[in-house]
Design a protein around this motif. Structure first.
Motif, PDB file in Angstrom:
ATOM      1  N   ALA A 104       0.819  -1.218   0.000  1.00 44.65           N
ATOM      2  CA  ALA A 104       0.000   0.000   0.000  1.00 44.65           C
ATOM      3  C   ALA A 104       0.852   1.268   0.000  1.00 44.65           C
ATOM      4  N   ILE A 105       1.895   1.301   0.839  1.00 40.29           N
ATOM      5  CA  ILE A 105       2.705   2.522   0.948  1.00 40.29           C
ATOM      6  C   ILE A 105       3.503   2.789  -0.330  1.00 40.29           C
ATOM      7  N   PRO A 106       4.255   1.805  -0.855  1.00 41.20           N
ATOM      8  CA  PRO A 106       4.991   2.078  -2.111  1.00 41.20           C
ATOM      9  C   PRO A 106       4.084   2.415  -3.284  1.00 41.20           C
ATOM     10  N   TRP A 107       2.903   1.778  -3.358  1.00 39.74           N
ATOM     11  CA  TRP A 107       1.977   2.103  -4.450  1.00 39.74           C
ATOM     12  C   TRP A 107       1.494   3.559  -4.344  1.00 39.74           C
ATOM     13  N   ALA A 108       1.194   3.978  -3.126  1.00 36.23           N
ATOM     14  CA  ALA A 108       0.758   5.366  -2.932  1.00 36.23           C
ATOM     15  C   ALA A 108       1.859   6.327  -3.384  1.00 36.23           C
ATOM     16  N   TRP A 109       3.093   6.006  -3.004  1.00 35.85           N
ATOM     17  CA  TRP A 109       4.227   6.860  -3.386  1.00 35.85           C
ATOM     18  C   TRP A 109       4.411   6.857  -4.910  1.00 35.85           C
ATOM     19  N   GLU A 110       4.289   5.678  -5.505  1.00 33.09           N
ATOM     20  CA  GLU A 110       4.432   5.564  -6.955  1.00 33.09           C
ATOM     21  C   GLU A 110       3.377   6.410  -7.665  1.00 33.09           C
ATOM     22  N   PHE A 111       2.143   6.373  -7.162  1.00 33.66           N
ATOM     23  CA  PHE A 111       1.068   7.124  -7.821  1.00 33.66           C
ATOM     24  C   PHE A 111       1.315   8.635  -7.730  1.00 33.66           C
ATOM     25  N   VAL A 112       1.638   9.124  -6.541  1.00 37.38           N
ATOM     26  CA  VAL A 112       1.757  10.586  -6.388  1.00 37.38           C
ATOM     27  C   VAL A 112       3.020  11.131  -7.041  1.00 37.38           C
ATOM     28  N   THR A 113       4.095  10.316  -7.140  1.00 36.76           N
ATOM     29  CA  THR A 113       5.352  10.844  -7.702  1.00 36.76           C
ATOM     30  C   THR A 113       5.526  10.533  -9.184  1.00 36.76           C
ATOM     31  N   GLU A 114       5.057   9.358  -9.624  1.00 38.74           N
ATOM     32  CA  GLU A 114       5.282   8.962 -11.018  1.00 38.74           C
ATOM     33  C   GLU A 114       4.072   9.221 -11.911  1.00 38.74           C
ATOM     34  N   ILE A 115       2.853   9.093 -11.368  1.00 37.02           N
ATOM     35  CA  ILE A 115       1.648   9.331 -12.176  1.00 37.02           C
ATOM     36  C   ILE A 115       1.225  10.803 -12.085  1.00 37.02           C
ATOM     37  N   LEU A 116       1.093  11.303 -10.840  1.00 34.29           N
ATOM     38  CA  LEU A 116       0.724  12.719 -10.671  1.00 34.29           C
ATOM     39  C   LEU A 116       1.945  13.635 -10.792  1.00 34.29           C
ATOM     40  N   LYS A 117       3.119  13.039 -10.609  1.00 30.38           N
ATOM     41  CA  LYS A 117       4.383  13.779 -10.723  1.00 30.38           C
ATOM     42  C   LYS A 117       4.474  14.962  -9.747  1.00 30.38           C
ATOM     43  N   LEU A 118       3.996  14.743  -8.524  1.00 26.09           N
ATOM     44  CA  LEU A 118       4.156  15.765  -7.489  1.00 26.09           C
ATOM     45  C   LEU A 118       5.629  15.846  -7.103  1.00 26.09           C
ATOM     46  N   PRO A 119       6.140  17.046  -6.848  1.00 20.97           N
ATOM     47  CA  PRO A 119       7.561  17.193  -6.488  1.00 20.97           C
ATOM     48  C   PRO A 119       7.885  16.461  -5.185  1.00 20.97           C
ATOM     49  N   VAL A 120       8.864  15.581  -5.240  1.00 20.96           N
ATOM     50  CA  VAL A 120       9.217  14.770  -4.077  1.00 20.96           C
ATOM     51  C   VAL A 120       9.613  15.632  -2.883  1.00 20.96           C
ATOM     52  N   ASP A 121      10.303  16.742  -3.159  1.00 22.68           N
ATOM     53  CA  ASP A 121      10.781  17.567  -2.050  1.00 22.68           C
ATOM     54  C   ASP A 121       9.672  18.333  -1.335  1.00 22.68           C
ATOM     55  N   ARG A 122       8.430  18.237  -1.846  1.00 22.03           N
ATOM     56  CA  ARG A 122       7.318  18.935  -1.189  1.00 22.03           C
ATOM     57  C   ARG A 122       6.331  17.960  -0.533  1.00 22.03           C
ATOM     58  N   LEU A 123       6.719  16.694  -0.483  1.00 18.92           N
ATOM     59  CA  LEU A 123       5.852  15.662   0.100  1.00 18.92           C
ATOM     60  C   LEU A 123       6.343  15.268   1.489  1.00 18.92           C
ATOM     61  N   TRP A 124       5.385  15.186   2.420  1.00 12.53           N
ATOM     62  CA  TRP A 124       5.653  14.770   3.798  1.00 12.53           C
ATOM     63  C   TRP A 124       4.651  13.669   4.162  1.00 12.53           C
ATOM     64  N   VAL A 125       4.987  12.882   5.176  1.00 16.43           N
ATOM     65  CA  VAL A 125       4.020  11.880   5.649  1.00 16.43           C
ATOM     66  C   VAL A 125       3.969  11.907   7.169  1.00 16.43           C
ATOM     67  N   SER A 126       2.844  11.497   7.686  1.00 14.55           N
ATOM     68  CA  SER A 126       2.701  11.293   9.131  1.00 14.55           C
ATOM     69  C   SER A 126       2.387   9.822   9.363  1.00 14.55           C
ATOM     70  N   ILE A 127       2.841   9.299  10.493  1.00 16.71           N
ATOM     71  CA  ILE A 127       2.543   7.919  10.862  1.00 16.71           C
ATOM     72  C   ILE A 127       2.146   7.894  12.341  1.00 16.71           C
ATOM     73  N   TYR A 128       1.554   6.771  12.761  1.00 28.29           N
ATOM     74  CA  TYR A 128       1.241   6.599  14.188  1.00 28.29           C
ATOM     75  C   TYR A 128       2.554   6.440  14.936  1.00 28.29           C
ATOM     76  N   GLU A 129       2.641   7.085  16.077  1.00 33.44           N
ATOM     77  CA  GLU A 129       3.915   7.166  16.792  1.00 33.44           C
ATOM     78  C   GLU A 129       4.529   5.800  17.126  1.00 33.44           C
ATOM     79  N   GLU A 130       3.725   4.760  17.233  1.00 35.23           N
ATOM     80  CA  GLU A 130       4.256   3.439  17.569  1.00 35.23           C
ATOM     81  C   GLU A 130       4.395   2.523  16.350  1.00 35.23           C
TER      82      GLU A 130
END
Length: 877
Positions: A104-130
């Motif tokens: 799920a995570i790599p596919w999401a990254w692939e879609f936003v960076t390779e399909i939508l071509k969003l700039p990688v340096d402007r992307l951030w993620v949040s995760i659950y602290e544990e």
């Protein structure tokens, strides 16, 4: 970064996940299927819940959708902010026990960076602290630097609703740049400012939470993701608001043209343009999915959106109905993705136009009056509108309270809601009261002089109470005491008497002490005061006296049976007739029940039988009735059905019949459905446009009804001299015999008519080569007279015939002429018209055949003589 349109983004997303083995499903209806927890679909995951819970097998373990959604909690903020809307689309990819984080995570990254071509340096993620697993995937597999992976707490990055499946989440953010930030040193992911926009939420459902709060790992965890299409479109198109993305802006421009207002020039007008744009999308799709405007449920949401949009059109200076025209723009922008709205275009526009016209009839007057109220309050320096005035707007001009509140809010004014509720209750009392004295009693505000007097209701838990008399009303006046023979209304400090509400009648019973006995025949509620109306049977009662208040237990239990069964009936109607069914009113008495509901055609006999059987099935399943107090939001979130014509406080009473039915209700109910005994529908009828009514019985009343039917059946079997089961075949046999006899009688009538015709022919007169028969015959109806006239025409060949007969109530006239006679100038329509006038009646018809009636039986002979005179005149001309 390519500026992609909404339709392109939608297609790219769905196609991408199809390439990853996902089944593309169309958007589900906005009406939840078999889901009592929702009024309308509000997320991409909502219609897929049966697959996540295992109740249903998914068509594929991998699914992707773009789901249409409606959310209304923030409706007042729509148009005023850049991000709030009631209608939106949610992109999602889902795994039902198949893949998990590593995919799920790599596919999401692939879609936003390779399909939508969003700039990688402007992307951030949040995760659950544990969630170290998610961190490792983002960092080691995806390659995101640790400083751009933000750990957050349970409130932000852990999804759970009570017990059951739950799990951590990871969100993807887009950095819009420092110029969009708040400037605080702490500004970063999770800040409330406009710099970091969360656009995709990945939920990892990997735990099951038990009743004790323990989390157990699921053997087959699930993936549930959601990305707001409008939100990602704002990023892709570099705009600040969802109202500026291409598809939505297309609708706004269309509205601007109708209003002749340029978008972006006036802040207040822009709000109205955005409200209309947002609402018309939801309106179009709700109607397409089968929701109709009404005063409750989904229909109320639709009506509210429609009327809000119409009001904002008025604010823009649009005085005619216009929303139905905007549907063309919705279809132009959404039709390719949702072809069903193209197919249903005419239907959608017709429903919207009808509702607009209905609202327009009252809104003009109502708005003028409300503006006058606002002006008065400002002059007086007040900020609260009287409840009676808000009620007048509702009662006379159709303004729902929330609309009045919203308009007032814009002027910084609130409403006295308690006063509004009081007026609403007084109206209900007036409407249900059958006596003029009662009407005048309730119209007078006697109880407002009683200050803060309140009655505590204890009748859910007990049938009697020791109570104190707080007030007595006699002959429309407050009195200190009353005596035997007086009709009174009494207010107590504590009462077990249920006050008429929610369609349920008020309790009957007695108030008694050693000095007096009052027979209570009804109980109503005004504000916090319970009004016990009845007659003093003996003694003297005074304010301050202590009494034992006792309800009629048999009557209460019967009403409880009928009330609980209305909940079963409501649910059964939805199951069998469809989710468009909504309660539109009810009467819950101790001897019967009445249930009004929205439905646009008569319920068939087969459907009624199904409904009756379904309710009885639930009765005999011995379902437990659970009653709990919850906050309104909790109850609705859990799926409780709320009647939108009712006003609910923060705390509501939820009546749940096991897993079958759940409604907000203040009425009294049985503890188990088996106490209802039996349910019998006695009638179904129309009570208005799109409204039907079912009347029914339960318990002993139903048994008595069935017993009476059984007696009728027994009498019928005795008369027919057959067993019960043979009654139908015997009746059918007798009907056949009667048909045979009828044929024989008809044949005899023909023979007799033929004989009579011969007699009449002998009395015919000749005029200009035409045989004219004018005669009175006994015991013939109009059909028999026509048959006799046909015989005379056939035998005479060239003839004019005027025949009359009489019943105790009227004279009957029939005139007939052959074709040759008509060609000579005879017009039976004119002849019969004049003949009937003579006997103080009316008639008419064609030149060759006419008929009519007369009221004055004594003038039949005179009328027939007139017929001969008219025939002679017509032949001369």
């Amino acid at each position: 970064m390519e500026k992609l349109g909404m339709n392109e983004i939608r297609e790219k997303f769905l196609s991408f996940f199809e390439s990853k083995g996902h089944l593309r499903l169309p958007s589900f209806s906005l009406i939840p299927k078999n889901d009592k927890s929702l009024l309308l679909i509000n997320s991409g995951m909502a219609p897929l819940k049966p697959y996540f819970t295992g109740k249903e097998t998914p068509p594929s373990k991998r699914v992707t959708t773009c789901q249409r959604c409606i959310r209304t909690p923030d409706i007042e903020r729509v148009g005023k902010t850049a991000r709030h809307g009631t209608f939106f689309e949610m992109l999602g990819n889902f795994s039902f026990g198949d893949y998990f984080k590593k995919e799920a995570i790599p596919w999401a990254w692939e879609f936003v960076t390779e399909i939508l071509k969003l700039p990688v340096d402007r992307l951030w993620v949040s995760i659950y602290e544990e969630d170290d697993e998610a961190f490792e995937i983002w960092n080691k597999i995806v390659g995101l630097p640790p400083e751009r992976i933000v750990r957050m707490g349970k409130e932000d990055n852990f999804w759970e609703i009570g017990t059951g499946p739950c799990g951590p989440s990871s969100e993807i953010y887009f950095d819009r740049g420092e110029e969009k930030g708040c400037g605080k040193p702490t500004c970063g992911v999770g800040c409330d400012c406009d710099r970091f926009i969360e656009f995709w939420n990945l939920v990892f459902t990997q735990f099951n939470k038990d009743e004790r709060g323990n989390y157990h790992r699921l053997p087959n965890p699930n993936i549930d993701t959601g990305m707001g299409l409008e939100r990602i479109a704002t990023i892709m198109q570099g705009v600040d608001s969802i109202f500026d993305v291409d598809v939505i802006r297309g609708i706004t421009n269309f509205v601007s043209k109708i209003a002749e207002v340029e978008y972006g020039k006036d802040a207040e007008k822009d709000v109205s343009l955005r409200v209309i744009t947002d609402h018309i999308g939801g309106i179009t799709f709700m109607i397409s999915d089968g929701i109709l405007p009404s005063n409750e449920g989904r229909g109320y949401v639709l009506r509210r959106l429609l009327r809000r949009a119409a009001r904002h059109g008025k604010l823009l200076g649009i005085n005619d109905t216009f929303l139905y025209k905007v549907v063309d723009s919705v279809i132009e922008n959404y039709g390719e993705a949702y072809p069903e709205i193209i197919e249903r275009k005419d239907y959608i526009k017709r429903i919207i136009k009808l509702e607009e016209e209905r609202f327009k009839e009252t809104i003009d007057q109502g708005l003028t009056i409300l503006q006058d109220y606002i002006s008065e309050l400002k002059v007086q320096g007040k900020t609260v509108l009287e409840g009676s005035k808000a009620f007048k707007l509702y009662d006379t001009y159709g303004f729902p309270l929330d609309l009045t509140k919203e308009i007032l809010q814009e002027a910084g004014i609130t409403v006295d809601e308690e006063g509004y509720t009081k007026e609403l209750e007084k109206q209900r009392i007036r409407a249900r009261s059958s006596r003029k004295e009662d009407n005048s009693l309730w119209e007078q505000d006697i109880y407002s002089t009683l200050g803060d007097i309140k009655t505590k209701f204890v009748g859910y838990d007990t049938y009697e109470s020791d109570s104190k008399v707080l007030a007595i009303v006699k002959d429309e006046e407050l009195v200190e005491e009353a005596e035997a023979g007086d009709d009174v209304s009494i207010i107590l400090d504590v009462t077990p008497f249920y006050a008429e509400s929610g369609g349920q009648i008020g309790d009957k019973g007695v108030l008694e002490n050693e000095n007096a006995l009052i027979k209570v025949n009804d109980c109503k509620k005004i504000g916090d005061k319970f009004i016990h109306t009845g007659t003093i049977e003996r003694g003297l009662i005074s304010v301050g006296d202590e009494v034992k208040a006792q309800i009629d237990v048999v009557s209460r239990r019967n009403a409880a049976r009928n009330h609980t069964v209305t909940h079963l009936l409501h649910k059964a109607l939805k199951e069998i007739l469809g989710d468009h069914v909504h309660q539109a009113g009810s009467l819950v008495a101790d001897d019967r029940l009445r249930f009004d509901f929205s439905h646009y055609q008569a319920v068939t006999k087969e459907e009624l039988k199904q409904i009756e059987n379904r309710v009885n099935e639930k009765i005999y399943q011995s379902l437990n009735v659970h009653i709990e107090e919850k906050t309104y939001d909790e109850a609705v979130k859990e799926g409780a059905v709320a009647l939108f014509t009712e006003k609910y406080g923060d705390k509501v009473r939820v009546v749940k019949i096991d897993d079958y039915s759940m409604e907000l209700c203040g009425g009294t109910h049985v503890k188990n459905t088996n106490e209802i005994g039996i349910f019998k529908i006695v009638s179904e009828s129309a009570v208005g446009a799109g409204l039907r009514r079912i009347e029914a019985l339960t318990g002993l009343a139903a048994i008595k009804y069935l017993g009476e039917k059984e007696e009728i059946l027994k009498e019928a079997s005795d008369l027919l001299k057959v067993q019960d089961k043979e009654i139908i075949s015997k009746i059918e046999s007798l009907q056949q015999v009667l048909k045979t006899k009828d044929k024989e009688i008809e044949q005899l009538k023909i023979k007799m008519a033929s004989i009579l015709a011969d007699s009449l022919i002998n009395s015919a007169i000749s005029l200009d080569g035409i045989k004219v028969v004018v005669s009175k015959v006994e015991d013939y109806d109009s059909e028999a007279l026509k048959a006799l006239g046909d015989i005379l025409k056939d035998k005479l060949k060239i003839a004019a015939v005027v025949l009359a007969s009489s019943t105790p109530e009227k004279a009957i006239f029939v005139g007939m002429a052959t074709k040759d006679v008509v060609q000579k100038g005879i017009n039976m329509g004119a002849i019969i018209k004049e003949v009937c006038k003579v006997s103080e009646g009316n008639g008419g018809g064609r030149p060759d055949m006419a008929q009519g009636t007369g009221k004055n039986l004594s003038k039949v002979d005179e009328a027939l003589n007139k017929a001969i005179d008219i025939v002679k005149e017509q032949l001369k001309n």
